[in-house]
Every structure is written in C-alpha cells, then in structure tokens.
Design a protein around this motif. Structure first.
Motif, PDB file in Angstrom:
ATOM      1  N   HIS A   1       1.386  -1.216  -0.169  1.00  0.00           N
ATOM      2  CA  HIS A   1       0.002   0.106   0.080  1.00  0.00           C
ATOM      3  C   HIS A   1       0.949   1.085  -0.110  1.00  0.00           C
ATOM      4  O   HIS A   1       0.803   2.342  -1.309  1.00  0.00           O
ATOM      5  N   TRP A   2       1.935   1.429   1.088  1.00  0.00           N
ATOM      6  CA  TRP A   2       2.625   2.341   0.840  1.00  0.00           C
ATOM      7  C   TRP A   2       3.675   2.557  -0.016  1.00  0.00           C
ATOM      8  O   TRP A   2       3.894   3.942  -0.969  1.00  0.00           O
TER       9      TRP A   2
ATOM     10  N   LEU B   1       1.636   3.860  -2.983  1.00  0.00           N
ATOM     11  CA  LEU B   1       1.289   4.959  -3.313  1.00  0.00           C
ATOM     12  C   LEU B   1       2.479   6.089  -3.488  1.00  0.00           C
ATOM     13  O   LEU B   1       2.162   6.789  -3.892  1.00  0.00           O
ATOM     14  N   ALA B   2       3.636   5.617  -3.243  1.00  0.00           N
ATOM     15  CA  ALA B   2       4.744   6.399  -3.615  1.00  0.00           C
ATOM     16  C   ALA B   2       4.462   6.843  -4.812  1.00  0.00           C
ATOM     17  O   ALA B   2       4.629   7.182  -5.411  1.00  0.00           O
TER      18      ALA B   2
ATOM     19  N   VAL C   1       2.871   7.915  -6.593  1.00  0.00           N
ATOM     20  CA  VAL C   1       2.727  10.026  -6.529  1.00  0.00           C
ATOM     21  C   VAL C   1       3.915  10.133  -7.688  1.00  0.00           C
ATOM     22  O   VAL C   1       3.099  11.333  -8.045  1.00  0.00           O
TER      23      VAL C   1
ATOM     24  N   TRP D   1       1.544  16.613  -5.086  1.00  0.00           N
ATOM     25  CA  TRP D   1       2.035  15.300  -4.051  1.00  0.00           C
ATOM     26  C   TRP D   1       1.065  15.424  -3.307  1.00  0.00           C
ATOM     27  O   TRP D   1       0.783  14.041  -3.092  1.00  0.00           O
ATOM     28  N   ILE D   2       1.007  16.155  -2.393  1.00  0.00           N
ATOM     29  CA  ILE D   2       0.164  15.424  -1.163  1.00  0.00           C
ATOM     30  C   ILE D   2      -0.814  15.382  -1.363  1.00  0.00           C
ATOM     31  O   ILE D   2      -1.877  14.599  -1.343  1.00  0.00           O
TER      32      ILE D   2
ATOM     33  N   ALA E   1      -1.669  11.823  -2.972  1.00  0.00           N
ATOM     34  CA  ALA E   1      -1.172  10.997  -2.447  1.00  0.00           C
ATOM     35  C   ALA E   1      -3.192  10.885  -1.063  1.00  0.00           C
ATOM     36  O   ALA E   1      -3.347   9.966  -0.994  1.00  0.00           O
TER      37      ALA E   1
ATOM     38  N   ALA F   1      -4.842   6.926  -1.675  1.00  0.00           N
ATOM     39  CA  ALA F   1      -4.678   6.073  -0.306  1.00  0.00           C
ATOM     40  C   ALA F   1      -6.020   6.047  -0.074  1.00  0.00           C
ATOM     41  O   ALA F   1      -5.802   4.682  -0.059  1.00  0.00           O
TER      42      ALA F   1
END
Length: 496
Positions: free
Chosen positions: A44-45, A48-49, A52, A221-222, A225, A229
């Motif tokens: 997941h993380w 996610l990166a 992005v 980017w934020i 994300a 997510a």
C-alpha cells in the motif's frame, strides 16, 4: 529462579564452547494468513509512492487526456497487488469504462471512468458479488469516500502525542543527532570534493530552484496521495441487502380501482384528440391557425408533449396494481401507453421541423435523444404490464437503456454532427458554429472545400488552428481523427 546447569566431569573448554546450549529460544511466530493487515500494508505505501511519482509524470504541467485512463489502470494494478486477488474481471470492467476517455476527454467520459474505477475496486475486493449488489456496494462506498479523503486532514492530538512520546522514549533526539552528525558531515565534505573533481557530477547537482514552484509541486504530491490512499485500501461497508422496490401507496393521491378506470377513459380521449390533430397537421398538411407558422407550432408543443409522456409513464406505474380489478383496465392502459409513444413520435417530428427552421443545437439534439428514450421506456412499461414483471425488472432495464445510450453517446462527435447539419442550411449561424470548439473543424473543412464562397463571410474562429503536436499524455482518438482529416483536406484545398 533460574539455576546454572552443572555437568560433573565436563571439561572447562567444552563448557565455554557450549554457550549456545543456554541461549533463549525465540518463540515461534504463527504464520499470518495471506491478505492480513501487515502483509497488505507494505505494498500500500510502496504503491502509493509509485502512484504519486506516476501522477507527477502524467499530470504536472500537462493537459490530461489519455493519461487519466493510464492512471486509473495503475491504481487498480497497485490495489490488486496489495490484496493479491484476480485482476481479470475488474480490469476488463475498467477497460470498458476507460474507452470513452481514450476517445475524448469530456464530462461524460470522465464520469464513466470514475464509476468504472470505483466498481472495479469493489469487485476486486468482493469478487463473488453479483451485479446488483456490486452497484449498491459501490454506491455506498462512494458516499463514504469524501470522509475518507478528509480524514488525514482532521487533527488527532491524542494519537500524535502518543506516537511522539514513543519515538522519544526509544531513541532520544540528542542520541539520534549524534548518530547522524558525523555521517552527514562527512558525506557533504566528500560530495564537495567530488564536485570539484568531476564536472559531470557538478553539472548534475546544479540547482535552479524556484521555491514557489517547488511548493506547488509538493502540494500537488500531497493532494494526489490524499486522493489515492483510500482507493488502495477501500473501507467497504457490509454487503447491502437488496429489498424489493415498492412505490408509494396510490391511495394517498386518490387512485383506486374506480378512479383508475375513469381516468383511463378520459385520458385516452384527450390524448386521442391531440394525436389526431398532430397527424392532420404534420402528415396530411391541415392548415394551421391564422398567423402561426409551422416552426412556432413545432416549438410550442415539442417539450410539453414530452412532459405529458413522462407523466403518462408515472400514471401507468401507479395504475398497474389495479389491473385485475376490472377487465377493461389492462387494454385501456395498453392503449394509453401506445398513444403516448405516438405522442413522443409527434414531439420528435415537431422538433425536427423547428430544427429545419432555426438550426441544430446541443440542446435540441439531446432533446431528440431523450424523446426516443422516453418512447422506448413507455414500451418497456407496456411490456411489463403484458408479462406481469416486477418494478425491479423495469428499473433494471431502464437503467441499462439509459447507461447504454450515454455510453454510445460518449463516442459520437456531436460538434461535427451539429456543424455538418447547420452548414446545409441557406444561412447558418456562423457565430454559433464558432462556439462548437475544435471538434467541428472537420465539418468546416469539408464545407470550405465544397463551397468556398459560402464560408467566405464566416468570422475567423480561434479553434480552427488545431494543436497538431499533442503529446501522448493529452492524446485522444477523436482529436487525432479530426487533426488527421484536416491534414488530408489541406492538399485538396491547395489545388482548388
């Protein structure tokens, strides 16, 4: 209390070499089931990166187009990697939903892509669900998504303070600084020396930094994300239990077996008068009232007749429970539905006469499509009455009819259709043609080739200069076709 193991007669050298016999045995870690929280969290993380970074490549300083479809497929792929389930059916659904986006970026194609991605993600995590339950569950999840997007922005002081205290307890700040001070300082020294000795490294590390641009990009980017997510780890509600669809009680508005029979007789008589009038004027050429043109007659009745047909469908649904009360109710209801289908046809003919007089527009074209859908919907109501089907049966087929029509319309270049139709008129509205956008360029090019003197009085339109060098991110099949057609027209226009 732990006692030391003593073996009489054991040599000291063996006792010292056998320290491992007294080692603590690590407790066995039970195997985690596949798909548990810890096994699904690291993709997941990491995913996610990666998403992005992909969004930065696809969208930053670029106009969206094909990139939106590619990004949706990437989201589904990362979500499937995290849950380790079959991707075939959800991917097929997403590809079908993304086809209108590949054709052309518009609000309709964007809606299909969003709904397709949502349904594909739900189907991925609930593979054995039925179509009706899939739609209900996807709708319920969509209602939750706004709160999931806003959840990271809500301050949670208790959890943040607890995490900070845990980090400070395990590794104090002075100790962390002491551990990292020497490695970082030494790396900076070596980097400075390498930049002096290696001009390639020095040029690669030259920074022309725009702080505001960097801030905007970080915020982008934020935002990506925060948006992606919740899609990678969907918080799906419990399966929705589908209940039979029941309409409000007809008795509340005075509908009963006796009133239904009387209403059908009166309503059919009124609609018959309107139907005979339209047939006489539109088909047999009966003279209109003095001072009224055919265009005015067409515009005056097109939309009211459509509203009448919609009310007729609502009344048919309300009267359906009373079909068995009297033997004349069923045939009268079928005659009522048939007359209203004819009424929809008369409204379409009226609108066509109005278009011939004043030209075609988006609203008039959409009204023609909507009138056809209403007529088919009334036919489905009549079929429901004959076959004795439920309201869910009718609703399902009407939904399939509506969504299927919208899906087909996503592949139609309505700007080209409107421009081509209006350019056949003696005096088209050139100002309106300029508002149709670049997708009408093909029709204007063909008309300019066929009748060059006809378009000489047309004002210059800014969209006539199509962007021919669109990148792959902005690419759309319709834009490519229009640009290709215009390029093919150029040599013929030069030989004119």
């Amino acid at each position: 209390m732990t006692q030391t193991l003593l073996i009489p007669g054991l040599p000291r050298s063996l006792a010292l070499d056998g320290w491992w016999l007294d080692a603590d045995v690590a407790p066995a870690v039970p195997d985690r089931p596949q798909g548990s929280a810890s096994s699904a969290r690291w993709p997941h993380w990491a995913g996610l990166a990666a998403l992005v970074a992909l969004a930065d490549l696809l969208f930053w300083n670029h106009t969206p187009g094909l990139s939106l479809a590619l990004f949706a497929i990437a989201i589904l792929a990362v979500a499937a990697f995290g849950c380790r389930r079959s991707l075939a059916r959800p991917l097929t659904l997403l590809l079908v939903a993304a086809a209108p986006m590949v054709e052309h970026l518009q609000a309709l194609s964007l809606s299909f892509l969003a709904l397709g991605l949502t349904s594909a993600l739900v189907w991925l995590h609930r593979p054995g669900i039925g179509i009706a339950a899939l739609v209900a569950l996807a709708t319920a999840w969509l209602r939750r998504l706004p709160l999931r997007w806003l959840a990271p922005l809500v301050p949670r002081r208790g959890m943040a303070a607890q995490a900070l205290r845990a980090n400070l307890a395990t590794r104090p700040v002075p100790g962390a600084l002491r551990d990292w001070a020497f490695p970082l300082a030494g790396s900076l020294v070596f980097l400075a020396l390498l930049m002096q000795a290696n001009p390639v490294v020095a040029r690669a590390l030259e920074l022309d930094l725009d702080l505001w641009q960097a801030l905007y990009r970080t915020l982008f980017w934020i935002a990506v994300a925060l948006f992606v997510a919740p899609l990678l780890a969907p918080d799906l509600p419990e399966p929705v239990k589908l209940c039979p669809i029941s309409l409000p009680s007809p008795g509340r508005i005075g509908i009963n077996p006796r009133s239904v029979l009387r209403a059908l007789v009166l309503f059919n008589a009124l609609i018959a008068v309107q139907t005979l009038t339209d047939l006489g004027i539109l088909v047999f050429g009966v003279a209109l009232p003095q001072g009224m043109s055919l265009a005015e007659y067409a515009h005056r009745g097109a939309y009211p007749l459509l509203a009448t047909a919609l009310l007729a469908g609502a009344f048919a649904l309300a009267a359906r429970p009373f079909l068995g009360e009297h033997r004349a109710v069923r045939p009268l209801l079928l005659v009522w539905l048939g007359q209203n289908m004819v009424l929809c046809g008369a409204a379409m003919v009226r609108l066509e006469h109005y278009i011939d007089a004043f030209g075609l527009t988006y609203l008039r074209l959409y009204a023609l499509i909507w009138m056809g859908l209403v007529a088919i919907g009334l036919g489905l109501v009549a079929l429901q009455v004959v076959l004795g089907r439920t309201n869910l049966w009718l609703l399902t087929r009407c939904a399939v009819l509506g969504i299927g029509t919208l899906y087909v319309c996503a592949f139609v270049n309505f700007a080209h259709v409107i421009a081509a139709q209006n350019l056949t008129r003696p005096s088209p509205d050139f100002e309106y043609l300029c508002t149709l956008g670049p997708m009408a360029h093909g029709a204007l090019s063909a008309a300019d080739l066929a009748r060059p003197e006809f378009l000489a009085r047309m004002p210059p339109c800014s969209f006539l200069l199509l962007a021919e060098n669109l990148g792959w991110r902005e690419w759309g099949f319709r834009s490519w076709r229009v640009a290709r057609y215009s390029q093919l027209m150029e040599p013929k226009r030069a030989l004119r």
